[in-house]
Motif scaffolding. Structure first.
Motif, PDB file in Angstrom:
ATOM      1  N   ALA A  23       0.829  -1.212   0.000  1.00 44.28           N
ATOM      2  CA  ALA A  23       0.000   0.000   0.000  1.00 44.28           C
ATOM      3  C   ALA A  23       0.857   1.253   0.000  1.00 44.28           C
ATOM      4  O   ALA A  23       0.557   2.231  -0.681  1.00 44.28           O
ATOM      5  N   ASN A  24       1.939   1.235   0.755  1.00 45.04           N
ATOM      6  CA  ASN A  24       2.789   2.413   0.846  1.00 45.04           C
ATOM      7  C   ASN A  24       3.656   2.596  -0.384  1.00 45.04           C
ATOM      8  O   ASN A  24       4.121   3.698  -0.663  1.00 45.04           O
ATOM      9  N   SER A  25       3.925   1.483  -1.089  1.00 41.36           N
ATOM     10  CA  SER A  25       4.770   1.585  -2.277  1.00 41.36           C
ATOM     11  C   SER A  25       4.027   2.232  -3.440  1.00 41.36           C
ATOM     12  O   SER A  25       4.633   2.719  -4.380  1.00 41.36           O
ATOM     13  N   GLN A  26       2.706   2.223  -3.415  1.00 46.80           N
ATOM     14  CA  GLN A  26       1.910   2.841  -4.468  1.00 46.80           C
ATOM     15  C   GLN A  26       1.659   4.302  -4.108  1.00 46.80           C
ATOM     16  O   GLN A  26       0.987   4.598  -3.133  1.00 46.80           O
ATOM     17  N   THR A  27       2.251   5.207  -4.901  1.00 51.17           N
ATOM     18  CA  THR A  27       2.097   6.620  -4.615  1.00 51.17           C
ATOM     19  C   THR A  27       0.686   7.070  -4.951  1.00 51.17           C
ATOM     20  O   THR A  27      -0.049   6.409  -5.674  1.00 51.17           O
ATOM     21  N   ASN A  28       0.317   8.227  -4.422  1.00 49.35           N
ATOM     22  CA  ASN A  28      -1.001   8.786  -4.703  1.00 49.35           C
ATOM     23  C   ASN A  28      -1.031   9.571  -6.002  1.00 49.35           C
ATOM     24  O   ASN A  28      -2.087   9.973  -6.463  1.00 49.35           O
ATOM     25  N   GLU A  29       0.137   9.786  -6.595  1.00 52.94           N
ATOM     26  CA  GLU A  29       0.213  10.608  -7.794  1.00 52.94           C
ATOM     27  C   GLU A  29       1.249  10.060  -8.764  1.00 52.94           C
ATOM     28  O   GLU A  29       2.236   9.447  -8.357  1.00 52.94           O
ATOM     29  N   ILE A  30       0.995  10.280 -10.037  1.00 52.31           N
ATOM     30  CA  ILE A  30       1.973   9.990 -11.086  1.00 52.31           C
ATOM     31  C   ILE A  30       2.345  11.327 -11.717  1.00 52.31           C
ATOM     32  O   ILE A  30       1.482  12.039 -12.229  1.00 52.31           O
ATOM     33  N   ASN A  31       3.610  11.667 -11.647  1.00 48.15           N
ATOM     34  CA  ASN A  31       4.065  12.978 -12.114  1.00 48.15           C
ATOM     35  C   ASN A  31       4.500  12.931 -13.572  1.00 48.15           C
ATOM     36  O   ASN A  31       5.113  11.960 -14.022  1.00 48.15           O
ATOM     37  N   PHE A  32       4.190  14.003 -14.293  1.00 50.43           N
ATOM     38  CA  PHE A  32       4.746  14.198 -15.624  1.00 50.43           C
ATOM     39  C   PHE A  32       6.046  14.981 -15.508  1.00 50.43           C
ATOM     40  O   PHE A  32       6.160  15.910 -14.696  1.00 50.43           O
ATOM     41  N   GLN A  33       7.016  14.619 -16.317  1.00 55.04           N
ATOM     42  CA  GLN A  33       8.251  15.386 -16.402  1.00 55.04           C
ATOM     43  C   GLN A  33       8.072  16.533 -17.396  1.00 55.04           C
ATOM     44  O   GLN A  33       7.431  16.367 -18.424  1.00 55.04           O
ATOM     45  N   ASN A  34       8.613  17.688 -17.057  1.00 54.76           N
ATOM     46  CA  ASN A  34       8.556  18.849 -17.959  1.00 54.76           C
ATOM     47  C   ASN A  34       7.114  19.162 -18.349  1.00 54.76           C
ATOM     48  O   ASN A  34       6.784  19.307 -19.530  1.00 54.76           O
ATOM     49  N   ALA A  35       6.247  19.273 -17.338  1.00 54.79           N
ATOM     50  CA  ALA A  35       4.800  19.386 -17.564  1.00 54.79           C
ATOM     51  C   ALA A  35       4.377  20.714 -18.181  1.00 54.79           C
ATOM     52  O   ALA A  35       3.258  20.831 -18.688  1.00 54.79           O
ATOM     53  N   SER A  36       5.237  21.726 -18.142  1.00 54.85           N
ATOM     54  CA  SER A  36       4.915  23.017 -18.768  1.00 54.85           C
ATOM     55  C   SER A  36       5.848  23.325 -19.932  1.00 54.85           C
ATOM     56  O   SER A  36       5.902  24.472 -20.386  1.00 54.85           O
ATOM     57  N   PHE A  37       6.603  22.329 -20.376  1.00 56.31           N
ATOM     58  CA  PHE A  37       7.407  22.426 -21.587  1.00 56.31           C
ATOM     59  C   PHE A  37       8.489  23.502 -21.514  1.00 56.31           C
ATOM     60  O   PHE A  37       8.829  24.126 -22.515  1.00 56.31           O
ATOM     61  N   GLU A  38       9.029  23.705 -20.313  1.00 58.39           N
ATOM     62  CA  GLU A  38      10.047  24.740 -20.143  1.00 58.39           C
ATOM     63  C   GLU A  38      11.441  24.251 -20.531  1.00 58.39           C
ATOM     64  O   GLU A  38      12.323  25.052 -20.835  1.00 58.39           O
ATOM     65  N   SER A  39      11.651  22.942 -20.497  1.00 59.90           N
ATOM     66  CA  SER A  39      12.981  22.396 -20.778  1.00 59.90           C
ATOM     67  C   SER A  39      13.043  21.869 -22.206  1.00 59.90           C
ATOM     68  O   SER A  39      12.247  21.009 -22.590  1.00 59.90           O
ATOM     69  N   PHE A  40      13.986  22.382 -23.000  1.00 58.01           N
ATOM     70  CA  PHE A  40      14.108  21.987 -24.402  1.00 58.01           C
ATOM     71  C   PHE A  40      15.531  22.294 -24.876  1.00 58.01           C
ATOM     72  O   PHE A  40      16.328  22.921 -24.181  1.00 58.01           O
TER      73      PHE A  40
END
Length: 255
Positions: A23-40
């Protein structure tokens, strides 16, 4: 205390630890990397590579060149009047009259669970002005790409099997608006794809675009007794109403 009771307590304790760890190993969220497209980075004088994001073809699952554009404040050759909602940059996905449509995707940090429901949101808009000479087959001069189009959200598993998780109404708002989605995957997907597409699934493509920025995390949500996300039931009803009234939507081609 008998040996039987001792063993029973030990087994119960071990099982408790085991399920607690899961139960603890499953996070409550899945994050996107570079979610606002600032890194390029620039791959040459004009082409850009957006870090962590790929143009993904659903059938083959490898990066390809499609109609996805990163908009920078200092480089607006597409005459887009909209500014970024978050940070400095945002992207657009286009649909062109040569039957081309844009998509962009990312590999998730963990698999979507078929026993869970999920929510996520992002900001969408349509620019008042949007001109482009790419994707045109009938007239190779600059044209407007102003037809409202939809955003389709796909999950793809390790075997390359895709599943349509959600779809937006045609995006006609010129200011940024938050669009919220809820879905219950039927397969364990590891790829998450955003795809621009004409409303109603019509393959007689118009020239249109959709702007995307500020993508949220994917968060777990409750499912009802049917295994369907409670929020998705409302979305399904809204989508059905939209399709029934499609003929009354101005400038939208329907099948």
């Amino acid at each position: 205390m008998s040996m039987k009771n001792v063993l029973s307590r030990i087994i119960s304790f071990i099982l408790f630890l085991f399920f607690s760890i899961i139960a603890n190993s499953q996070t409550n969220e899945i994050n996107f990397q570079n979610a606002s497209f600032e890194s390029f980075r620039f791959s040459n004088e004009e082409d850009l590579i957006i870090h962590n994001w790929y143009n993904i073809e659903l059938q083959k699952m490898f990066p390809i060149k499609t109609s996805q554009i990163l908009h920078l404040p200092e480089n607006e050759k597409y005459e887009v009047s909209t500014k970024a909602h978050h940070g400095n940059n945002f992207i657009s996905l286009e649909v062109g009259e040569n039957n081309t449509w844009g998509s962009i995707g990312q590999t998730l940090d963990e698999y979507l669970d078929t026993s869970s429901c999920y929510n996520f949101s992002l900001y969408l808009a349509k620019s008042d002005d949007y001109k482009n000479t790419r994707l045109l087959k009938k007239n190779p001069k600059e044209q407007d790409f102003l037809t409202p189009i939809t955003l389709r959200i796909w999950g793809v598993d390790d075997e390359g099997v895709s599943e349509l998780l959600a779809i937006s109404p045609p995006v006609k708002n010129n200011n940024w608006e938050k669009y919220e989605f809820s879905f219950h995957p039927k397969r364990e997907h590891i790829y998450f794809i955003l795809e621009a597409f004409p409303f109603g699934g019509n393959y007689d493509f118009p020239n249109g675009h959709i702007l995307i920025d500020n993508i949220s995390v994917i968060s777990y949500s409750k499912c009802n007794e049917k295994g369907t996300s409670i929020l998705k039931e409302d979305a399904i009803k809204k989508e059905k109403d939209l399709k029934e009234n499609a003929k009354n939507v101005i400038n939208i081609r329907t099948v």
